[in-house]
Enzyme design. Sequence first.
Site, PDB file in Angstrom:
ATOM      1  N   HIS A 131       0.813  -1.215   0.000  1.00 34.41           N
ATOM      2  CA  HIS A 131       0.000   0.000   0.000  1.00 34.41           C
ATOM      3  C   HIS A 131       0.850   1.271   0.000  1.00 34.41           C
ATOM      4  CE1 HIS A 131       0.513  -0.198   4.489  1.00 34.41           C
ATOM      5  NE2 HIS A 131       0.514   1.104   4.354  1.00 34.41           N
ATOM      6  N   ASP A 182       0.173  -7.692   1.532  1.00 32.83           N
ATOM      7  CA  ASP A 182       0.555  -6.286   1.643  1.00 32.83           C
ATOM      8  C   ASP A 182       2.075  -6.123   1.692  1.00 32.83           C
ATOM      9  OD1 ASP A 182       0.196  -3.569   1.696  1.00 32.83           O
ATOM     10  OD2 ASP A 182      -0.089  -3.442   3.851  1.00 32.83           O
ATOM     11  N   GLY A 191       3.525   6.843   7.802  1.00 34.13           N
ATOM     12  CA  GLY A 191       4.895   7.031   7.344  1.00 34.13           C
ATOM     13  C   GLY A 191       5.811   5.930   7.826  1.00 34.13           C
ATOM     14  N   ASN A 192       5.419   5.229   8.899  1.00 32.02           N
ATOM     15  CA  ASN A 192       6.189   4.076   9.381  1.00 32.02           C
ATOM     16  C   ASN A 192       5.938   2.831   8.541  1.00 32.02           C
ATOM     17  OD1 ASN A 192       6.108   5.443  12.468  1.00 32.02           O
ATOM     18  ND2 ASN A 192       7.900   4.209  11.987  1.00 32.02           N
ATOM     19  N   SER A 193       4.874   2.811   7.751  1.00 30.06           N
ATOM     20  CA  SER A 193       4.525   1.619   6.972  1.00 30.06           C
ATOM     21  C   SER A 193       5.700   1.200   6.090  1.00 30.06           C
ATOM     22  CB  SER A 193       3.304   1.886   6.096  1.00 30.06           C
ATOM     23  OG  SER A 193       2.147   2.013   6.873  1.00 30.06           O
ATOM     24  N   LEU A 246      -8.297 -23.739  -4.039  1.00 33.65           N
ATOM     25  CA  LEU A 246      -9.369 -24.710  -4.254  1.00 33.65           C
ATOM     26  C   LEU A 246     -10.454 -24.178  -5.182  1.00 33.65           C
ATOM     27  CD1 LEU A 246      -9.943 -26.208  -0.680  1.00 33.65           C
ATOM     28  CD2 LEU A 246      -8.323 -26.901  -2.454  1.00 33.65           C
ATOM     29  N   GLY A 247     -10.571 -22.880  -5.324  1.00 38.36           N
ATOM     30  CA  GLY A 247     -11.619 -22.327  -6.184  1.00 38.36           C
ATOM     31  C   GLY A 247     -12.977 -22.277  -5.520  1.00 38.36           C
TER      32      GLY A 247
END
Length: 409
Positions: free
Chosen positions: A149, A179, A251-253, A308-309
Amino acid sequence: MRRNLLPYVWPVIIGVLLAIVLLNAFPQLLGRPEAPALAPQPPEEPVAPTLVEAPSEETSRPSPELRQADPMARQQGPVSYSEAVDRAAPAVVNIYSSRVVEREQHPLMSDPFFRQFFGDDMPARQRMLSSLGSGVIVSDDGYVLTNHHVIGGADQIQVALRDGRETLAEVVGTDPESDLAVLRIDLDGLPVIELADSGDVAVGDVSLAIGNPFGVGQTVTMGIISATGRSHLGLNAYEDFIQTDAAINPGNSGGALINAEGALVGINTAIFSRSGGSQGIGFAIPANLARNILEELVTQGRVIRGWLGIEAQELNQELAASFGLQAPRGVVIAAVVPGGPAAQAGLQPGDVLLAVDGRPILDARVAMSDIAAIEPGAELPLTVIRGGEALEVTLEVGERPTPELRRPE
């Protein structure tokens, strides 16, 4: 001559009793502080990151060489963690991503009367949107781990090192479902962080978060590991978070969560907060998971997961009773992807999936993670309830498609 004192005694007695009642009701009259009332606190509400998908190229590269940290020695803690920060902080970078978007035209330009003065070939007005985050250099080849992100949808990504160097970054690959994203920068003499075995992380271990909160510059905050194995948060499709109370802010992400010896134990990802700032509940993706995602994105260009769908729904007590189950175990198959592995094996909506490879399903998310770890093409036995009868079904595990292709028609 004796006086009758009775008319004078009763007012005195009544006054003393009244004073006692008043002092008990209002203790502050004697200078004693009044006990504070406890107000109920509202529950925390999660603030989940907004994920924007970025395209990844099909590519094959050699597996990156990572530096493995020695097992951490748990003993009396130091007075200062400056040595740990000196080892890890140079490898934590600031990431500035930008993208160009079309700016809305003035409302008057929708009127043909005004457009005749400017023509229909007016250039579109554009503006630049910028965002910031953090990343961690994990190999001498210049591979940088960060959050999806942080760089999702970016047209340009700039990486700034603590030593003042800046460069543009190449997107090696992204995995929106965990992520995570991998960037590559081309610079010499890069500082590289060591990766710890996040399976050894224990609740109570000292943790340090390094990143670029609010764009003020590289910052280090300290806390402890509050919990491990956090899931069911609704942040990612695959969740196995390390929880920490080290301050994590916007901002730490993508920044580093390190242990007291300076080794990477996780990639800071999200927080629970009502205000958007740190309230002592932060989450990091474990280093072991990040290592696996990094290797697959670098060598395969994508993350390969078993599939597995099906679309599954967890059983509650009412649903379990309707299927004749005494306890809410397993998951209900809500939909089957046409042409997917489950459809080819004859599974139907309304079937209850009880066990995978002989292991009972006690938690739907754990089962999904276990299935994702199975190599596509493997034969997988399933136990299914249909119409009150137990069935044994064997299917061939497929490869999980990209998120936009996964929903059944």
